[in-house]
Design an enzyme around this catalytic site. Sequence first.
Site, mmCIF file in Angstrom:
data_model
loop_
_atom_site.group_PDB
_atom_site.id
_atom_site.type_symbol
_atom_site.label_atom_id
_atom_site.label_comp_id
_atom_site.label_asym_id
_atom_site.label_seq_id
_atom_site.Cartn_x
_atom_site.Cartn_y
_atom_site.Cartn_z
ATOM 1 N N ASP A 37 1.058 -1.067 0.036
ATOM 2 C CA ASP A 37 -0.144 0.050 -0.369
ATOM 3 C C ASP A 37 0.843 0.728 0.524
ATOM 4 O OD1 ASP A 37 0.346 -0.343 2.483
ATOM 5 O OD2 ASP A 37 -0.896 0.060 3.583
ATOM 6 N N SER A 126 -2.324 -7.958 16.856
ATOM 7 C CA SER A 126 -2.788 -8.910 16.430
ATOM 8 C C SER A 126 -2.299 -8.701 14.882
ATOM 9 C CB SER A 126 -4.308 -9.613 16.275
ATOM 10 O OG SER A 126 -5.541 -8.928 16.270
ATOM 11 N N LEU A 128 -4.572 -6.761 13.474
ATOM 12 C CA LEU A 128 -6.211 -6.912 12.549
ATOM 13 C C LEU A 128 -6.159 -4.888 12.455
ATOM 14 C CD1 LEU A 128 -8.017 -9.951 13.697
ATOM 15 C CD2 LEU A 128 -6.764 -9.617 11.580
ATOM 16 N N SER A 131 -5.658 0.010 15.782
ATOM 17 C CA SER A 131 -5.530 0.927 15.691
ATOM 18 C C SER A 131 -6.476 1.997 14.924
ATOM 19 C CB SER A 131 -3.792 1.362 15.668
ATOM 20 O OG SER A 131 -3.139 1.275 14.195
ATOM 21 N N ASP A 176 -5.537 0.123 5.285
ATOM 22 C CA ASP A 176 -6.258 0.278 7.298
ATOM 23 C C ASP A 176 -7.064 0.862 7.180
ATOM 24 O OD1 ASP A 176 -4.090 -1.719 7.890
ATOM 25 O OD2 ASP A 176 -3.191 -1.280 9.281
#
Length: 390
Positions: A37, A126, A128, A131, A176
């Site tokens: 990304d 983790s 996932l 944040s 994210d």
Amino acid sequence: MDEKLLKKKFIESYGDGGDIREYFSPGRVNLIGEHTDYNGGHVFPCALTLGTYGIMRKRDDSTMNFSSANVRLGQVITVDLNDVSYKQEYNWANYPLGIVWAMKEKGIELDSGFDMMIWGNIPNGSGLSSSASIEVLMGKMLQDIYKIKSLSMLDLALIGQYSENNFNGCNCGIMDQFAVAMGKKDNAMFLDTSNLSYQYAPINLPDEKIVIINSKVKHSLVDSAYNERREQCASALADLQTKLDIKTLGDLDIDTFEANKDLIKSEIVKKRAKHAVYENQRTIEAVDALKKNDVERFGQLMNESHISLRDDYEVSCDEIDILVELAWNTKGVIGSRITGGGFGGCTVSIVKNDAVSKLKEYVEEEYLVKTGLRPEVYIVDIGDGAKRIG
């Protein structure tokens, strides 16, 4: 804990009355396309039904109160709206506070403070995106409560990334926050990070499940080699640009990279660039395979992705490699790889329905023997992006 209990805790901490609103923001898992990304490549994440719940109410003064039901209850972090700055003692609250700061940087001033409380069921560290879930949640709450109509969900994703880069010090890409903000139930998002063009891709897996396994090895991207990997990719790009007219590593196909890779001076940096280029092409091919209902090919590409992340990008670790190999050794597992920034966190696997329980039992037993750690296994559903729920 659930959202009803969270509201009760909110009222216990801050008192009843006023316009109390409730929100949810998902975590995300990336099916393929890791560390592409920030290299102008493609990614393929989806939002999860795991995530972060938040409650907020405006105040009449300049006090901002932050609390989390995931940490010691009764602990409220108080910050004045006129003194928004990063402080280590704020701990987790630097993530929502960073959104207030980022909005101010973008010319959006809040006219008063607020009380807020969150609770999340995303395991911390983790991979996932706990944040990003908090950042987009905070953006959504502020957008709604303060009636900031100029901000779209994509704007909230970009503000979240800006905050994490410049307030919290992690030089992350957009994936994210984008996945958390723009998620759509039963769909993954095929995103071209070079221009933010995207398309939703239905995930039709009638015979398979998406299984996430938490290694219980926590990572922190700010403190890890994440920023170093980004700097190495920038170095590779600069070397390639001495001959090639490209803006990002994502502009390269494999043949062009192979023909010009010796422009990259450092062998380690060359390996990093190889991953970025090959992973981008894997992601494009994987989405095409999924469109053709070729789940087996998608799984093969997931496996290749892990090998590249382990060997060329070197962001895996022994525990993650053990989890992936245990999955590869289980009949009915179509593909398995590390997901997220790396250095711990989770694996994501596509598993035949009748093999899910077998994989769970095998991993729980063997991983404990090999590492002394107890993994957590989640069979996940794909959900919507951040939204108000009450």
